[in-house]
Design an enzyme around this catalytic site. Structure first.
Site, PDB file in Angstrom:
ATOM      1  CB  CYS A 190      11.342  55.838  -0.463  1.00 11.01           C
ATOM      2  SG  CYS A 190       9.983  56.716  -1.240  1.00 11.01           S
ATOM      3  CG  HIS A 233       9.603  54.422  -5.253  1.00 14.18           C
ATOM      4  ND1 HIS A 233       9.498  55.140  -4.085  1.00 14.18           N
ATOM      5  CD2 HIS A 233       8.670  54.965  -6.101  1.00 14.18           C
ATOM      6  CE1 HIS A 233       8.552  56.046  -4.198  1.00 14.18           C
ATOM      7  NE2 HIS A 233       8.037  55.966  -5.411  1.00 14.18           N
TER       8      HIS A 233
END
Length: 483
Positions: free
Chosen positions: A43, A106
């Site tokens: 990710c 993230h």
């Protein structure tokens, strides 16, 4: 809009469960892109590539601590998205756009790396994935932010019940998106990144036990409903004809999570790998009045193309002082044209494979280490292709393994290197690879150093709500990536 989902999770991509009626309708009303790829099989690097239009080895969201290692911006990571990178919202902000991200970021949890430092005006979400609960002593629970300040933590003010799978987070993310769209009178950019389909899975009470795919299916059903509500809001506000919407996923389904994960259709392996199942994503483009409904394109697409395509729509020039890997997809989306271009499959610091046309050449292969596999972590459950799904990082550069993705989308039948077809295809692909590597300028790796002191102990705003925790002494060390 993107979140961890497999290529085969949606009805319009062949899933028979009936759990994605809104995304299926979005596909029928727009263009389904069958050959769209993330820039990385995990990710953080994938998200960085979307927002910079650049491969992770260029934008720095990778590690060099070990060859070809997958790495993410976990809590202990010292680095994050560099100020040297120019993100899509930064460029849109200068053009008068109002930008919001809803969900997981993230790309680094230290204050200098957070979204409002990189072009977003608003944020509701978290810097890391919703792992936990933690004890706030050995490890802090992940904070949830409203704009620049934390307003609570997962499992505390924002509960996720592991026993039942219940959490109201997705409903919060939906409402945040709808409220933002409703109040904006000028141009806006919304990045909607809920993460309910990432373990630990969750869904709100209304959706629990409503699908026939277990908790993962419940999470997808709720996310699908959110997409439907967002698209309906655009229609109700009569701005749908002036709004470009792009749905995708940041990596393939995490097959090592077994029934608690998505489905990658006919493709080999899953998340963490550079086989098709790890990087080919379910992707839909929607723009009523501009993109003709009912279309399907097999154009090879990189999610980095979002960067260049959106800038073109906003009449903003992309940076000229660096290589941008994304291309402008408008000829594909509006005229259904086809653009010849290569796609590069990277894992960590290593170029593992290349696709050109329907041919894909593996220069390296690797699933995961035999030690992790023996512990029960299987990135390719039920799949074993000799000399391909290797548990050692295997070098094929002297004679790459070649597949034809048209006749063999599952990468099961390599073309013999003595065949004329192999020689012709590899002559072209080898030249592409040589040119790519000659022009490669790598960014400083941001995922090399870990330190418990940089975890989410005392995020901005913690003092306002009494949620600051004791910060341990700094002790930076090289991160260990075992997969």
């Amino acid at each position: 809009m993107y979140f961890q989902m497999g290529w085969g999770d949606l009805g319009i991509f062949g899933n028979p469960s009936g759990g994605s009626p809104n995304l299926d309708k979005m596909g029928r009303d727009g263009m389904v892109l069958t050959d769209a790829y993330s820039a990385n099989p995990v990710c953080s690097p994938s998200r960085a590539a979307i927002l910079t239009g650049r491969l992770p080895v260029r934008n720095g969201i990778y590690t060099t601590n070990a060859p070809a290692r997958n790495a993410i911006a976990r809590q202990t990571i010292v680095g994050g998205i560099s100020d040297d990178e120019i993100l899509l919202p930064e460029l849109l902000q200068k053009a008068g756009y109002r930008n919001k991200i809803v969900g997981k970021w993230h790309l680094g949890q230290q204050p200098q790396y957070l979204p409002l430092k990189h072009g977003f005006h608003e944020w509701f979400g978290a810097p890391n994935c919703h792992f936990g609960p933690f004890d706030d002593v050995s490890m802090p629970n992940i904070p949830v932010y409203h704009d620049e300040y934390m307003i609570g933590r997962y499992y505390e003010e924002f509960p996720i019940n592991h026993d039942t799978g219940e959490s109201n987070l997705t409903q919060m993310y939906i409402e945040e998106a709808l409220n933002f769209i409703s109040k904006e009178e000028g141009p806006f950019f919304l990045c909607w990144t809920p993460d309910a389909s990432h373990r630990p899975l969750y869904a709100s009470k209304e959706f629990l036990q409503k699908s026939n795919r277990g908790l993962y299916g419940d999470a997808v059903m709720e996310l699908d409903s959110g997409v439907g509500r967002i698209l309906k809001k655009l229609v109700d506000l009569k701005i749908d004809n002036n709004t470009f919407v792009f749905f995708t996923s940041d990596n393939g389904a995490a097959l090592h999570s077994k029934i608690n994960a998505g489905i990658n259709g006919p493709f080999l392996c899953g998340k963490e790998t550079t086989f098709e199942g790890g990087m080919r994503e379910p992707t839909i483009a929607w723009w009523p009045g501009k993109i003709k409904p009912g279309q399907m394109s097999q154009q090879p697409v990189s999610l980095m193309d979002i960067f260049t395509t959106v800038l073109k729509l906003a009449n903003v020039e992309p940076p000229t002082d660096r290589i941008i890997d994304g291309i402008n997809l408008l000829p594909v989306l509006l005229q259904n044209e086809h653009i010849d271009r290569p796609l590069f499959y990277y894992r960590g610091d290593e170029m593992m494979a290349v696709r050109y046309g329907l041919y894909k050449a593996h220069y390296w292969t690797w699933t995961n280490s035999i030690s992790e596999y023996m512990k029960g972590t299987d990135y390719c459950p039920g799949e074993c292709v000799a000399n391909v799904t290797t548990h050692e990082r295997t070098n094929h550069t002297a004679s790459p393994i070649l597949f034809h993705l048209g006749s063999d989308p599952g990468e099961k039948y390599p073309i013999g290197n003595d065949k004329e077809e192999y020689k012709t295809a590899m002559t072209t692909i080898d030249k592409i690879v040589q040119d790519h590597k000659a022009k490669m300028k790598r960014g400083t790796p941001q995922l090399n150093t870990c330190d418990r002191a940089v975890m989410n102990w005392a995020p901005p705003g913690c003092e306002k709500i009494g949620k600051c925790l004791r910060i341990p002494p700094s002790d930076p060390k090289p991160c260990v990536w075992v997969k």
